[in-house]
Scaffold this motif. Structure first.
Motif, PDB file in Angstrom:
ATOM      1  N   ILE A  62      62.428  41.679  53.184  1.00  0.00           N
ATOM      2  CA  ILE A  62      61.334  41.508  52.225  1.00  0.00           C
ATOM      3  C   ILE A  62      61.566  40.210  51.457  1.00  0.00           C
ATOM      4  CG2 ILE A  62      60.089  42.528  50.290  1.00  0.00           C
ATOM      5  CD1 ILE A  62      61.252  45.258  51.208  1.00  0.00           C
ATOM      6  N   ILE A  63      60.632  39.276  51.570  1.00  0.00           N
ATOM      7  CA  ILE A  63      60.780  37.948  50.984  1.00  0.00           C
ATOM      8  C   ILE A  63      60.039  37.878  49.651  1.00  0.00           C
ATOM      9  CG2 ILE A  63      60.523  35.475  51.400  1.00  0.00           C
ATOM     10  CD1 ILE A  63      62.238  37.014  53.493  1.00  0.00           C
ATOM     11  N   PRO A  64      60.738  37.617  48.543  1.00  0.00           N
ATOM     12  CA  PRO A  64      60.042  37.455  47.263  1.00  0.00           C
ATOM     13  C   PRO A  64      59.012  36.337  47.335  1.00  0.00           C
ATOM     14  CG  PRO A  64      62.410  37.665  46.932  1.00  0.00           C
ATOM     15  CD  PRO A  64      62.198  37.482  48.407  1.00  0.00           C
ATOM     16  N   HIS A  65      57.889  36.521  46.671  1.00  0.00           N
ATOM     17  CA  HIS A  65      56.819  35.533  46.696  1.00  0.00           C
ATOM     18  C   HIS A  65      56.271  35.296  45.287  1.00  0.00           C
ATOM     19  CE1 HIS A  65      54.787  39.455  47.102  1.00  0.00           C
ATOM     20  NE2 HIS A  65      53.814  38.886  46.403  1.00  0.00           N
ATOM     21  N   THR A  66      55.583  34.182  45.129  1.00  0.00           N
ATOM     22  CA  THR A  66      55.029  33.796  43.837  1.00  0.00           C
ATOM     23  C   THR A  66      53.586  34.276  43.708  1.00  0.00           C
ATOM     24  OG1 THR A  66      56.435  31.834  43.707  1.00  0.00           O
ATOM     25  CG2 THR A  66      54.446  31.842  42.356  1.00  0.00           C
ATOM     26  N   VAL A  67      53.280  34.883  42.580  1.00  0.00           N
ATOM     27  CA  VAL A  67      51.919  35.326  42.276  1.00  0.00           C
ATOM     28  C   VAL A  67      51.321  34.354  41.269  1.00  0.00           C
ATOM     29  CG1 VAL A  67      50.475  37.235  41.481  1.00  0.00           C
ATOM     30  CG2 VAL A  67      52.654  37.723  42.615  1.00  0.00           C
ATOM     31  N   ASN A  68      50.223  33.712  41.637  1.00  0.00           N
ATOM     32  CA  ASN A  68      49.549  32.753  40.772  1.00  0.00           C
ATOM     33  C   ASN A  68      48.630  33.506  39.813  1.00  0.00           C
ATOM     34  OD1 ASN A  68      48.015  30.729  39.599  1.00  0.00           O
ATOM     35  ND2 ASN A  68      47.761  29.577  41.481  1.00  0.00           N
ATOM     36  N   LEU A  69      48.862  33.361  38.509  1.00  0.00           N
ATOM     37  CA  LEU A  69      48.145  34.161  37.523  1.00  0.00           C
ATOM     38  C   LEU A  69      47.036  33.400  36.798  1.00  0.00           C
ATOM     39  CD1 LEU A  69      51.146  36.175  36.041  1.00  0.00           C
ATOM     40  CD2 LEU A  69      49.509  36.872  37.800  1.00  0.00           C
ATOM     41  N   VAL A  70      46.493  32.361  37.437  1.00  0.00           N
ATOM     42  CA  VAL A  70      45.336  31.692  36.838  1.00  0.00           C
ATOM     43  C   VAL A  70      44.200  32.708  36.714  1.00  0.00           C
ATOM     44  CG1 VAL A  70      44.469  30.899  39.090  1.00  0.00           C
ATOM     45  CG2 VAL A  70      43.773  29.717  36.999  1.00  0.00           C
ATOM     46  N   SER A  71      43.506  32.679  35.581  1.00  0.00           N
ATOM     47  CA  SER A  71      42.428  33.636  35.331  1.00  0.00           C
ATOM     48  C   SER A  71      41.172  33.268  36.107  1.00  0.00           C
ATOM     49  CB  SER A  71      42.104  33.680  33.829  1.00  0.00           C
ATOM     50  OG  SER A  71      43.240  34.046  33.085  1.00  0.00           O
ATOM     51  N   ASP A  72      40.231  34.202  36.164  1.00  0.00           N
ATOM     52  CA  ASP A  72      39.001  33.980  36.918  1.00  0.00           C
ATOM     53  C   ASP A  72      38.196  32.801  36.349  1.00  0.00           C
ATOM     54  OD1 ASP A  72      37.283  34.915  39.083  1.00  0.00           O
ATOM     55  OD2 ASP A  72      35.864  35.450  37.507  1.00  0.00           O
ATOM     56  N   ASP A  73      38.302  32.549  35.035  1.00  0.00           N
ATOM     57  CA  ASP A  73      37.565  31.444  34.425  1.00  0.00           C
ATOM     58  C   ASP A  73      38.353  30.127  34.450  1.00  0.00           C
ATOM     59  OD1 ASP A  73      39.539  31.921  32.551  1.00  0.00           O
ATOM     60  OD2 ASP A  73      38.192  31.737  30.821  1.00  0.00           O
ATOM     61  N   SER A 124      41.355  29.606  33.124  1.00  0.00           N
ATOM     62  CA  SER A 124      42.392  29.526  32.084  1.00  0.00           C
ATOM     63  C   SER A 124      43.703  30.086  32.613  1.00  0.00           C
ATOM     64  CB  SER A 124      41.946  30.293  30.833  1.00  0.00           C
ATOM     65  OG  SER A 124      41.743  31.666  31.118  1.00  0.00           O
ATOM     66  N   ASN A 125      44.769  29.855  31.876  1.00  0.00           N
ATOM     67  CA  ASN A 125      46.109  30.327  32.253  1.00  0.00           C
ATOM     68  C   ASN A 125      46.661  29.604  33.484  1.00  0.00           C
ATOM     69  OD1 ASN A 125      48.142  32.066  31.279  1.00  0.00           O
ATOM     70  ND2 ASN A 125      47.791  33.517  32.927  1.00  0.00           N
ATOM     71  N   LYS A 126      46.200  28.366  33.719  1.00  0.00           N
ATOM     72  CA  LYS A 126      46.691  27.601  34.864  1.00  0.00           C
ATOM     73  C   LYS A 126      48.181  27.353  34.746  1.00  0.00           C
ATOM     74  CE  LYS A 126      42.451  25.163  36.146  1.00  0.00           C
ATOM     75  NZ  LYS A 126      41.736  23.857  36.201  1.00  0.00           N
ATOM     76  N   GLY A 127      48.879  27.443  35.863  1.00  0.00           N
ATOM     77  CA  GLY A 127      50.315  27.202  35.888  1.00  0.00           C
ATOM     78  C   GLY A 127      51.149  28.444  35.657  1.00  0.00           C
ATOM     79  N   ALA A 128      50.512  29.544  35.222  1.00  0.00           N
ATOM     80  CA  ALA A 128      51.256  30.784  34.985  1.00  0.00           C
ATOM     81  C   ALA A 128      51.540  31.470  36.322  1.00  0.00           C
ATOM     82  CB  ALA A 128      50.459  31.717  34.083  1.00  0.00           C
ATOM     83  N   ILE A 129      52.800  31.797  36.554  1.00  0.00           N
ATOM     84  CA  ILE A 129      53.200  32.462  37.793  1.00  0.00           C
ATOM     85  C   ILE A 129      54.219  33.546  37.491  1.00  0.00           C
ATOM     86  CG2 ILE A 129      52.774  30.440  39.259  1.00  0.00           C
ATOM     87  CD1 ILE A 129      55.824  29.946  39.217  1.00  0.00           C
ATOM     88  N   VAL A 130      54.423  34.410  38.454  1.00  0.00           N
ATOM     89  CA  VAL A 130      55.474  35.415  38.391  1.00  0.00           C
ATOM     90  C   VAL A 130      55.953  35.632  39.810  1.00  0.00           C
ATOM     91  CG1 VAL A 130      53.953  37.424  38.657  1.00  0.00           C
ATOM     92  CG2 VAL A 130      56.081  37.650  37.383  1.00  0.00           C
ATOM     93  N   LYS A 131      57.200  36.025  39.969  1.00  0.00           N
ATOM     94  CA  LYS A 131      57.763  36.247  41.297  1.00  0.00           C
ATOM     95  C   LYS A 131      57.975  37.736  41.518  1.00  0.00           C
ATOM     96  CE  LYS A 131      60.625  33.560  44.381  1.00  0.00           C
ATOM     97  NZ  LYS A 131      61.580  32.443  44.478  1.00  0.00           N
ATOM     98  N   ASP A 132      57.466  38.225  42.652  1.00  0.00           N
ATOM     99  CA  ASP A 132      57.545  39.647  42.978  1.00  0.00           C
ATOM    100  C   ASP A 132      58.060  39.859  44.396  1.00  0.00           C
ATOM    101  OD1 ASP A 132      56.597  40.567  40.560  1.00  0.00           O
ATOM    102  OD2 ASP A 132      54.537  40.836  41.243  1.00  0.00           O
TER     103      ASP A 132
END
Length: 202
Positions: free
Chosen positions: A107-118, A120-128
């Protein structure tokens, strides 16, 4: 502790996982005749007792998603995926079951891009280890994701700029169309993950 396991049984795959208490779980499974990397996007494979849709391949990895929701639950207390109940489930209860099916090392950890639908929140990520699709990933893989007749959460919130929409999260409707609604409602969860392409499937 050193453990040596010799497998002299033809067509049997041995999966060894170390549990949190230091003990080992050894799983014997009949070897499949194909690897995950040999399956074309859009096709369905079986891992353990669950079916998955292959979404795409990297150099040595393959992205997959559960064919059907594995749970129905509220998103969380607000629209923040990083603190959501959905994320806790994917990387907790579901992840443990996936480890038993394919082995933790696959199982390879991957990055989730958390930019909002509008936007906003560009650049926010989390690894899962396991996540759910964002709206952008849903659009990317849409051709392989037919409507399933039930709604499922995405990891994408509406905005981070307006407190009145702090609880609003995007979801895929029963007809495959993107909508948004309050995080308190119960919707399906379709775990998404990236595995080593060498994993054997049936």
């Amino acid at each position: 502790m050193k453990v040596n396991i010799t497998n002299n049984i033809p067509d049997i795959n041995v999966i060894v996982n170390q549990n949190n208490d230091g003990s080992f779980a050894i799983q014997l499974a009949q070897m499949a005749d194909k690897t995950l990397g040999s399956v074309k996007p859009g096709d369905t494979v079986t891992l353990g007792e669950r079916e998955y849709i292959v979404l795409g391949h990297g150099e040595e990895t393959t992205a997959i998603i559960a064919k059907r929701p594995t749970n129905s639950m509220s998103f969380g207390k607000d629209g923040d995926y990083t603190k959501s109940d959905v994320r806790t489930y994917c990387n907790g209860e579901f992840y443990k079951k996936l480890c038993k099916a394919v082995g933790k090392h696959n199982i390879i950890p991957h990055t989730v891009n958390l930019v909002s639908d509008d936007g906003s929140n560009k650049g926010a990520i989390v690894k899962d280890n396991v996540s759910i699709l964002t709206c952008d990933l849903y659009r990317r893989y849409r051709e392989f994701l037919p409507a399933i007749g039930s709604s499922c959460w995405t990891a994408t919130r509406i905005t981070t700029l307006d407190k009145d929409y702090a609880r609003s999260v995007c979801f895929v409707g029963s007809h495959g169309v993107l909508y948004w609604n309050d995080c308190r409602y119960d919707r399906g969860v379709r775990p998404f993950c990236i595995l080593n392409s060498s994993v054997l499937v049936s």
